[in-house]
Write an enzyme that holds these catalytic residues in place. Structure first.
Site, PDB file in Angstrom:
ATOM      1  N   ASN A   4     -21.151  25.228  81.520  1.00 61.08           N
ATOM      2  CA  ASN A   4     -20.749  24.685  80.138  1.00 61.08           C
ATOM      3  C   ASN A   4     -19.189  24.967  80.239  1.00 61.08           C
ATOM      4  O   ASN A   4     -19.027  25.867  80.018  1.00 61.08           O
ATOM      5  CB  ASN A   4     -21.626  25.434  79.153  1.00 61.08           C
ATOM      6  CG  ASN A   4     -21.143  25.078  77.707  1.00 61.08           C
ATOM      7  OD1 ASN A   4     -20.283  23.989  78.000  1.00 61.08           O
ATOM      8  ND2 ASN A   4     -21.168  26.026  76.886  1.00 61.08           N
ATOM      9  N   LYS A  64     -17.420  23.900  78.083  1.00 58.20           N
ATOM     10  CA  LYS A  64     -16.512  24.196  76.811  1.00 58.20           C
ATOM     11  C   LYS A  64     -15.289  23.392  76.283  1.00 58.20           C
ATOM     12  O   LYS A  64     -15.698  22.550  76.965  1.00 58.20           O
ATOM     13  CB  LYS A  64     -16.560  25.354  76.116  1.00 58.20           C
ATOM     14  CG  LYS A  64     -17.903  26.640  76.376  1.00 58.20           C
ATOM     15  CD  LYS A  64     -17.542  27.681  75.975  1.00 58.20           C
ATOM     16  CE  LYS A  64     -18.644  28.675  76.311  1.00 58.20           C
ATOM     17  NZ  LYS A  64     -19.188  30.141  76.157  1.00 58.20           N
ATOM     18  N   HIS A  97     -26.408  26.148  71.631  1.00 57.32           N
ATOM     19  CA  HIS A  97     -25.559  26.980  71.901  1.00 57.32           C
ATOM     20  C   HIS A  97     -25.107  28.076  71.076  1.00 57.32           C
ATOM     21  O   HIS A  97     -25.104  27.585  69.688  1.00 57.32           O
ATOM     22  CB  HIS A  97     -24.354  26.428  72.879  1.00 57.32           C
ATOM     23  CG  HIS A  97     -23.429  27.042  73.448  1.00 57.32           C
ATOM     24  ND1 HIS A  97     -23.084  28.337  72.923  1.00 57.32           N
ATOM     25  CD2 HIS A  97     -23.007  27.572  74.728  1.00 57.32           C
ATOM     26  CE1 HIS A  97     -22.277  28.984  73.552  1.00 57.32           C
ATOM     27  NE2 HIS A  97     -22.930  28.412  75.177  1.00 57.32           N
ATOM     28  N   GLU A 135     -29.229  33.226  75.799  1.00 56.08           N
ATOM     29  CA  GLU A 135     -27.954  34.185  76.228  1.00 56.08           C
ATOM     30  C   GLU A 135     -27.886  35.053  74.976  1.00 56.08           C
ATOM     31  O   GLU A 135     -27.269  34.557  73.907  1.00 56.08           O
ATOM     32  CB  GLU A 135     -26.484  32.176  75.961  1.00 56.08           C
ATOM     33  CG  GLU A 135     -27.020  31.765  74.888  1.00 56.08           C
ATOM     34  CD  GLU A 135     -26.056  30.617  74.199  1.00 56.08           C
ATOM     35  OE1 GLU A 135     -25.333  30.586  75.337  1.00 56.08           O
ATOM     36  OE2 GLU A 135     -25.703  30.431  73.277  1.00 56.08           O
TER      37      GLU A 135
END
Length: 248
Positions: free
Chosen positions: A10, A12, A95, A165
């Site tokens: 990822n 971001k 997320h 996560e």
């Protein structure tokens, strides 16, 4: 059962055309194991760039987010159809940064997950607890609540990869110990077996996503319920290749 090792990257809100191209070029030049599934999630403006420049058969491209409608007056959003039109085959949903900063609810994330699946995308569904929730010893309650929201609207989980996560470990340099991760992943799988069925739970890959890097990734090698990683900052660096190779 043996679940295929999976590594997600990822990016971001990082990168430019030049830097994303450089990352993809580095992956193209690497000798990657053929039995590891890799998905990279660049920022939306660079999805097509990553798709077009990727030469690795084991790598696919993902969006970092999507909306739960096909089109319309939803300024700034991106639909699954648009994601597919760019050549990507995956999206992230849930997320922690979307949950905590953008304040997305469990039900909204579930709706987005269902719509993405219905439109033909595969989904990396992110779940996890904050530091306050961990201190309150409600990690599994939080994960169960987040999973149950999706289980209420999605019956087929074959195209979902779950990423656990722990929010307290993201971007902080803190990581759960491999033993901590295994314990939580095992509990997540046990919960899934009740909500989506034992067979589906056994087949669902559960990734660990908290400050994984090239150095600590091999430490998770023998953890039966850790089926891979969702990598943040390290996916922007050459060590991402080391993480992909960490099960060799």
């Amino acid at each position: 059962m043996a679940r295929q090792f999976f590594v997600g990257g990822n990016f971001k809100m990082n990168g430019t055309r030049e830097s994303v191209s450089k990352i993809v070029d580095g992956l193209n030049k690497a000798e990657l194991p053929s039995n590891v599934e890799v998905v990279i999630a660049p920022p939306a403006p660079y999805i097509a760039l990553a798709v077009n420049e990727n030469k690795q058969k084991t790598i696919e491209v993902s969006a970092q987010n999507c909306f739960d409608k096909a089109s319309g007056a939803y300024t700034g959003e991106i639909s699954p159809e648009q994601i597919k039109d760019l050549g990507a085959t995956w999206t992230l949903t849930g997320h922690s940064e979307r949950r905590t900063i953008i304040k997305e609810s469990d039900d909204f994330i579930a709706s987005k997950t269902k719509f993405a699946l219905d439109q033909g995308l595969s989904v990396i569904l992110c779940i996890g607890e904050t530091l306050e929730e961990r201190k309150a010893n409600v990690t599994l309650d939080v994960c169960a609540r987040q999973l149950d929201a999706v289980a209420r609207v999605v019956s087929d989980w074959s195209k979902i990869v779950v990423a656990y996560e722990p929010v307290w470990a993201i971007g902080t340099g803190l990581a759960a110990t491999p033993e901590d991760a295994q314990e939580t992943h095992k509990a997540i799988r046990e919960h899934l077996s009740k909500s989506i069925g034992a067979d589906a739970a056994e087949k669902t890959r559960i990734l660990y996503g908290g400050s994984v890097n090239g150095k600590n990734a091999p430490e998770f090698k023998d953890k039966a319920d850790v089926d891979g990683f969702l990598v943040g900052g390290a996916s922007l660096k050459p060590e991402f290749v080391d993480i992909i190779k960490s099960r060799l």
